[in-house]
Design an enzyme around this catalytic site. Structure first.
Site, PDB file in Angstrom:
ATOM      1  N   ASN A  43       0.850  -1.201   0.000  1.00 34.15           N
ATOM      2  CA  ASN A  43       0.000   0.000   0.000  1.00 34.15           C
ATOM      3  C   ASN A  43       0.886   1.251   0.000  1.00 34.15           C
ATOM      4  OD1 ASN A  43       0.891   0.468   2.636  1.00 34.15           O
ATOM      5  ND2 ASN A  43      -0.910  -0.461   3.568  1.00 34.15           N
ATOM      6  N   ASP A  85      -8.582 -10.074  -0.010  1.00 36.31           N
ATOM      7  CA  ASP A  85      -7.838  -9.180   0.880  1.00 36.31           C
ATOM      8  C   ASP A  85      -7.946  -7.739   0.394  1.00 36.31           C
ATOM      9  OD1 ASP A  85      -5.607  -8.819   3.030  1.00 36.31           O
ATOM     10  OD2 ASP A  85      -4.785  -7.863   1.231  1.00 36.31           O
TER      11      ASP A  85
END
Lengths: 339, 339, 339
Positions: free
Chosen positions: C23, C212
């Protein structure tokens, strides 16, 4: 949104933007967005075309209408792509796709892009056969009438498209800065399996992404700053491209305004597998780019230096497209403020 | 398992080959294998260079020795990549990498590739600074002596490498089949973040994969059959390539034997971010391809048609490399059967 | 090195974490790790199932046990994935996978994840046929007995799993912040060839990575901070998913503790190619996320606002799972400190 969920003719997806989706300034490539749009369009129209037909089929991209990139998207934002079937003719499906970008930390959402795509239904058993499309039901009759007008207009425009397959981009030795020859660019790309449908044809979105990449490199070479896609003119897909083909994607500057550059892009296909067919031009389109400062403001663009009569002719044609789209945007704004 | 952790000088990895790693005949691209080899080499040498140093560093690829692709790998097979540090000089690390392919259904294993790579340690604080490499311990003294010979030999060869940065591939209009101009190819590629080290430099393996892709397209255009990488000549990496650069990778046929084609590949870099530096040639190398029948047997290759004195000169040089490597393979076979 | 080749029951791999694996805060997605784990499990169990059988087969993922993410991994670190076959029943293989992360600059290594996966052997000739698995040899008899206990326990749990395929996530118009409707999210994904086994079924790891991703978006929308996967509840794979299918992956918040969020994720499959089968629910699971400050410390999480009796019921069930896993962790810690 409620309507969208319950309705068979709509679809909805989201995806986080990653570093590889963007340039080093963090702006998501126009090509990444076009690819998402086309994937959403292909899914919803394939689903619709199979909903009533007795013969299995997949939806192949035939045309994308002119589309503007309203605001740039950044790494870490979530793209919301919603697609809706808005019209069906006997053999084609019109899909409208909206892209919103959401900053999931602040909750802020903005419209990024709105696009209209046309698909045709191709039989799975015989990829040369075009199947009939199940009709959709319209809430109001005027929706059907307006759709029909859009259908007729694009049909006319498609016919008018002259594919200048003989118009190749010839290289120039030692070109001067800011000439057309200086920034023109070309890439070859071997089509891989994950760029294809299960039937072995290149996704329209993959082709558009490569076109945007070349147009972006032409623009960056011309103005040597951070550039982003501002709009893409209508793109017609005249031929399917098979897995294993080699694509040559070439771009050249055609027009510059004070703050924008127009790049013409060609896609030529060498089908290695099926050697009964020679090299052919599959797609061509015009991409418009703007140059952005670090603060995200549009910068002035160096004017293109024209060297030949052909280049001057293309510049005038580009100017025509520029003025036309400027006028259209002003009309849209006007009608919008009138409401 | 514990043993591997404690052994500083070796490393081990495996990966399933997927459709995107291969051409449509199912043969894994040589470039995919080179990329895996380089990743294994970069991990083990970065780890080693940091094992005793006080200053943090990363290992940058400086050279790959000539390497042969012994047998083709297929989709669904598992690649085993093992890397071992075999020599260290004051400023460089030699890594030997073996690639085995395993058919996990039949259990069959074959050697695919054996490569030797040289890395240098670059300071994280100052990427212009080359650091000292901690020495390894040799089990036998002759290992160190042989390594030193290899080190001296490659150093000499590196110096000899003439980087013909002025030698550009000029396009030819309407070339005849089987000429050099007919198959020559060029791609442009914008380097993305996932192709870079955390320090913002392109992985050597990424560059080699692009080079293999261009060389493969040149070969396929020349012989119009299924082609696979047979070998790659020594590659020297003279300059690091920064994130955000545009690479132009060009290839042209230099030599054909009865059953092989040699392609020369150049990598030119335009550093968009750092505009203090102009376009430069970063890498050049020779790739050899063979043409395979459906049964996996080597097919005859159409002879290249030479048009200029320059092309004839390059052909003779290519013939020299071809005969030299043929002689070397026979010596190796001979010494192998003697053992 | 030789030793690993001869050891049939273990396997070992390593890979550098890149920007696209993480991320924007630089933490590697839980989904990336689950995908690596599953690939290692699939390789070792396919190899084992073919080691003695006369009929060729591949190993299909049937279940992943509840797994905790012990510590986050970062870009530039090297993931070490080791897999070991720990038990075989007549028709299934248990694989234990450890993931360690190594900072190759400092040499520091940490345990990231420990997972247990169950595979079954599917015939290559007839994908509806489940084959027998060759038994492994245990060093100690208690290893076999403990494995048998784990096998019986998971079998029972699998049977208990009610797949609430009729439980769909309906959209809410203008939801208030911190309600379930506010953060619920959905994506559609067209399965490509590189996400499939050579037999044309989606890798279990690909599905888990998408799950996820959706769960992460739900969590980020709820708490508007940097979030990471803390654990995944047992996941049962009830049906294989074919190439060319369209997956709809949806997630909604079910429970919040002071410092964690539980998200329920569904995977629904539309098989476009195979028209004998309608839309079906393939997988569902619970993901737990925590919110991290810039220094990597767990932050308080806004409590979910419950609007319906259904939501309250799901919250209570989530609370049950939370307390149970908390108790289990304390027992494990206790037994660990007792040793």
């Amino acid at each position: 949104m409620n309507k969208l969920w319950s309705d068979t003719y709509t679809s909805w997806t989201l995806r986080i933007m990653r570093p590889d989706d963007a340039n080093i300034a963090g702006n998501v490539h126009g090509g990444t967005i076009l690819k998402m749009i086309e994937e959403a369009g292909a899914i919803i129209s394939t689903r619709h075309c199979n909903s009533k037909s007795v013969e299995r089929c997949f939806a192949a991209l035939a045309r994308v209408e002119r589309t503007d990139f309203v605001s740039p998207m950044s790494i870490g934002e979530v793209a919301h792509v919603s697609a809706e079937i808005t019209y069906t003719s006997k053999h084609s499906v019109e899909v409208q796709v909206n892209v919103m970008s959401e900053n999931i930390l602040t909750g802020e959402k903005r419209l990024t892009n709105r696009a209209t795509l046309w698909y045709v239904a191709i039989s799975l058993k015989n990829v040369e056969k075009i199947l009939e499309v199940p009709p959709i039901h319209y809430e109001k009759q005027e929706q059907e009438e307006e759709g029909k007008k859009r259908y007729e207009a694009q049909k006319l425009e498609r016919l008018e498209t002259k594919h200048r397959a003989d118009d190749v981009i010839l290289p120039i030795v030692n070109p001067e800065p800011h000439t057309v020859g200086f920034s023109q660019s070309s890439l070859i790309h071997l089509v891989g399996p994950s760029e294809c449908t299960p039937q072995g044809f290149v996704h329209g979105g993959v082709t558009m992404k490569l076109m945007d990449e070349v147009a972006g490199i032409v623009s960056a070479r011309h103005c040597k700053t951070n550039i982003v896609t501002a709009s893409v003119d209508a793109i017609n897909f005249h031929q399917k491209i098979q897995k294993g083909s080699v694509l040559t994607v070439s771009g050249r500057l055609t027009f510059t305004s004070n703050k924008s550059m127009e790049v013409e892009v060609f896609v030529d296909v060498e089908p290695f597998v099926d050697d009964t067919q020679g090299k052919y031009r599959a797609v061509s389109a015009f991409f418009t780019f703007v140059s952005l400062s670090k603060e995200g403001k549009a910068l002035p663009v160096p004017q293109v230096v024209l060297k030949s009569a052909e280049e001057k002719k293309r510049f005038e044609e580009g100017k025509g497209r520029y003025l036309q789209s400027k006028a259209r945007r002003q009309t849209e704004m006007h009608s919008f403020t009138q409401k």
